[in-house]
Design a protein around this motif. Structure first.
Motif, PDB file in Angstrom:
ATOM      1  N   LEU A  36       0.775  -1.237   0.000  1.00  0.00           N
ATOM      2  CA  LEU A  36       0.000   0.000   0.000  1.00  0.00           C
ATOM      3  C   LEU A  36       0.808   1.289   0.000  1.00  0.00           C
ATOM      4  N   HIS A  37       2.116   1.196   0.193  1.00  0.00           N
ATOM      5  CA  HIS A  37       2.942   2.406   0.242  1.00  0.00           C
ATOM      6  C   HIS A  37       4.049   2.319  -0.794  1.00  0.00           C
ATOM      7  N   ARG A  38       4.180   3.368  -1.562  1.00  0.00           N
ATOM      8  CA  ARG A  38       5.206   3.417  -2.602  1.00  0.00           C
ATOM      9  C   ARG A  38       6.544   3.818  -1.994  1.00  0.00           C
ATOM     10  N   ASP A  39       7.575   3.112  -2.380  1.00  0.00           N
ATOM     11  CA  ASP A  39       8.934   3.458  -1.970  1.00  0.00           C
ATOM     12  C   ASP A  39       9.321   4.741  -2.701  1.00  0.00           C
ATOM     13  N   PRO A  40       9.734   5.785  -1.975  1.00  0.00           N
ATOM     14  CA  PRO A  40      10.074   7.059  -2.642  1.00  0.00           C
ATOM     15  C   PRO A  40      11.179   6.909  -3.695  1.00  0.00           C
ATOM     16  N   GLY A  41      12.048   5.952  -3.532  1.00  0.00           N
ATOM     17  CA  GLY A  41      13.137   5.764  -4.490  1.00  0.00           C
ATOM     18  C   GLY A  41      12.807   4.785  -5.603  1.00  0.00           C
ATOM     19  N   ALA A  42      11.572   4.325  -5.661  1.00  0.00           N
ATOM     20  CA  ALA A  42      11.185   3.323  -6.653  1.00  0.00           C
ATOM     21  C   ALA A  42      11.116   3.928  -8.051  1.00  0.00           C
ATOM     22  N   THR A  43      11.483   3.115  -9.030  1.00  0.00           N
ATOM     23  CA  THR A  43      11.353   3.507 -10.430  1.00  0.00           C
ATOM     24  C   THR A  43      10.034   2.966 -10.970  1.00  0.00           C
ATOM     25  N   ARG A  48       5.784  -1.703 -11.031  1.00  0.00           N
ATOM     26  CA  ARG A  48       4.927  -2.656 -11.742  1.00  0.00           C
ATOM     27  C   ARG A  48       4.528  -3.878 -10.931  1.00  0.00           C
ATOM     28  N   PRO A  49       5.427  -4.552 -10.213  1.00  0.00           N
ATOM     29  CA  PRO A  49       4.985  -5.707  -9.413  1.00  0.00           C
ATOM     30  C   PRO A  49       3.998  -5.316  -8.312  1.00  0.00           C
ATOM     31  N   GLN A  50       4.203  -4.158  -7.701  1.00  0.00           N
ATOM     32  CA  GLN A  50       3.290  -3.691  -6.664  1.00  0.00           C
ATOM     33  C   GLN A  50       1.900  -3.434  -7.252  1.00  0.00           C
ATOM     34  N   LEU A  51       1.849  -2.788  -8.403  1.00  0.00           N
ATOM     35  CA  LEU A  51       0.568  -2.514  -9.041  1.00  0.00           C
ATOM     36  C   LEU A  51      -0.112  -3.803  -9.497  1.00  0.00           C
ATOM     37  N   ALA A  52       0.669  -4.761  -9.979  1.00  0.00           N
ATOM     38  CA  ALA A  52       0.108  -6.049 -10.389  1.00  0.00           C
ATOM     39  C   ALA A  52      -0.481  -6.779  -9.190  1.00  0.00           C
ATOM     40  N   ARG A  53       0.183  -6.710  -8.059  1.00  0.00           N
ATOM     41  CA  ARG A  53      -0.338  -7.370  -6.852  1.00  0.00           C
ATOM     42  C   ARG A  53      -1.622  -6.688  -6.376  1.00  0.00           C
ATOM     43  N   LEU A  54      -1.638  -5.376  -6.381  1.00  0.00           N
ATOM     44  CA  LEU A  54      -2.862  -4.652  -6.019  1.00  0.00           C
ATOM     45  C   LEU A  54      -4.017  -5.033  -6.949  1.00  0.00           C
ATOM     46  N   ASP A  55      -3.731  -5.107  -8.244  1.00  0.00           N
ATOM     47  CA  ASP A  55      -4.752  -5.487  -9.212  1.00  0.00           C
ATOM     48  C   ASP A  55      -5.264  -6.899  -8.927  1.00  0.00           C
ATOM     49  N   ARG A  56      -4.382  -7.798  -8.573  1.00  0.00           N
ATOM     50  CA  ARG A  56      -4.791  -9.175  -8.273  1.00  0.00           C
ATOM     51  C   ARG A  56      -5.702  -9.223  -7.051  1.00  0.00           C
ATOM     52  N   VAL A  57      -5.381  -8.475  -6.018  1.00  0.00           N
ATOM     53  CA  VAL A  57      -6.224  -8.462  -4.814  1.00  0.00           C
ATOM     54  C   VAL A  57      -7.613  -7.914  -5.142  1.00  0.00           C
ATOM     55  N   VAL A  58      -7.670  -6.932  -6.022  1.00  0.00           N
ATOM     56  CA  VAL A  58      -8.940  -6.311  -6.373  1.00  0.00           C
ATOM     57  C   VAL A  58      -9.775  -7.189  -7.312  1.00  0.00           C
ATOM     58  N   THR A  59      -9.129  -7.946  -8.188  1.00  0.00           N
ATOM     59  CA  THR A  59      -9.862  -8.695  -9.214  1.00  0.00           C
ATOM     60  C   THR A  59     -10.025 -10.181  -8.924  1.00  0.00           C
ATOM     61  N   SER A  60      -9.319 -10.710  -7.951  1.00  0.00           N
ATOM     62  CA  SER A  60      -9.378 -12.141  -7.661  1.00  0.00           C
ATOM     63  C   SER A  60     -10.021 -12.396  -6.301  1.00  0.00           C
ATOM     64  N   ARG A  61     -11.106 -13.156  -6.315  1.00  0.00           N
ATOM     65  CA  ARG A  61     -11.784 -13.475  -5.060  1.00  0.00           C
ATOM     66  C   ARG A  61     -10.860 -14.242  -4.116  1.00  0.00           C
ATOM     67  N   SER A  62     -10.073 -15.163  -4.653  1.00  0.00           N
ATOM     68  CA  SER A  62      -9.184 -15.942  -3.782  1.00  0.00           C
ATOM     69  C   SER A  62      -8.067 -15.076  -3.190  1.00  0.00           C
ATOM     70  N   ALA A  63      -7.546 -14.132  -3.970  1.00  0.00           N
ATOM     71  CA  ALA A  63      -6.517 -13.232  -3.439  1.00  0.00           C
ATOM     72  C   ALA A  63      -7.112 -12.305  -2.381  1.00  0.00           C
ATOM     73  N   ALA A  64      -8.324 -11.837  -2.614  1.00  0.00           N
ATOM     74  CA  ALA A  64      -9.002 -10.985  -1.626  1.00  0.00           C
ATOM     75  C   ALA A  64      -9.285 -11.774  -0.347  1.00  0.00           C
ATOM     76  N   ALA A  65      -9.700 -13.033  -0.486  1.00  0.00           N
ATOM     77  CA  ALA A  65      -9.971 -13.874   0.684  1.00  0.00           C
ATOM     78  C   ALA A  65      -8.687 -14.134   1.459  1.00  0.00           C
ATOM     79  N   ASP A  66      -7.579 -14.342   0.757  1.00  0.00           N
ATOM     80  CA  ASP A  66      -6.295 -14.564   1.418  1.00  0.00           C
ATOM     81  C   ASP A  66      -5.880 -13.326   2.212  1.00  0.00           C
ATOM     82  N   LEU A  67      -6.061 -12.149   1.617  1.00  0.00           N
ATOM     83  CA  LEU A  67      -5.744 -10.905   2.323  1.00  0.00           C
ATOM     84  C   LEU A  67      -6.656 -10.740   3.538  1.00  0.00           C
TER      85      LEU A  67
END
Length: 77
Positions: A36-43, A48-67
């Motif tokens: 949920l927090h962006r590293d200030p030094g991130a490129t 991209r991996p952080q955004l992909a993980r966020l997208d997975r939690v939002v779009t996948s019922r199993s990922a949301a249940a795991d969270l």
């Protein structure tokens, strides 16, 4: 990835072993901070991996249940 066993299962004893609740809480806290927090030094490449993980939690019922299970400590659903 290691498989589940009674030796590493979480316990209510509050121990500091790999399966203790306190260790799981620390890991969950770290994972949520990284999610949920962006590293200030991130490129853009680092983001991209952080955004992909966020997208997975939002779009996948199993990922949301795991969270949700990690957040509450109880099975969801």
């Amino acid at each position: 990835m290691s498989s589940w066993s009674a030796a590493t299962a979480p316990t209510w004893s509050g121990g500091s072993g790999p399966g203790s609740w306190s260790r799981q809480a620390e890991r969950f806290s770290h994972d949520m901070t990284a999610l949920l927090h962006r590293d200030p030094g991130a490129t853009a490449f680092d983001d991209r991996p952080q955004l992909a993980r966020l997208d997975r939690v939002v779009t996948s019922r199993s990922a949301a249940a795991d969270l949700a299970e990690g957040y509450t400590g109880f099975p969801f659903g």
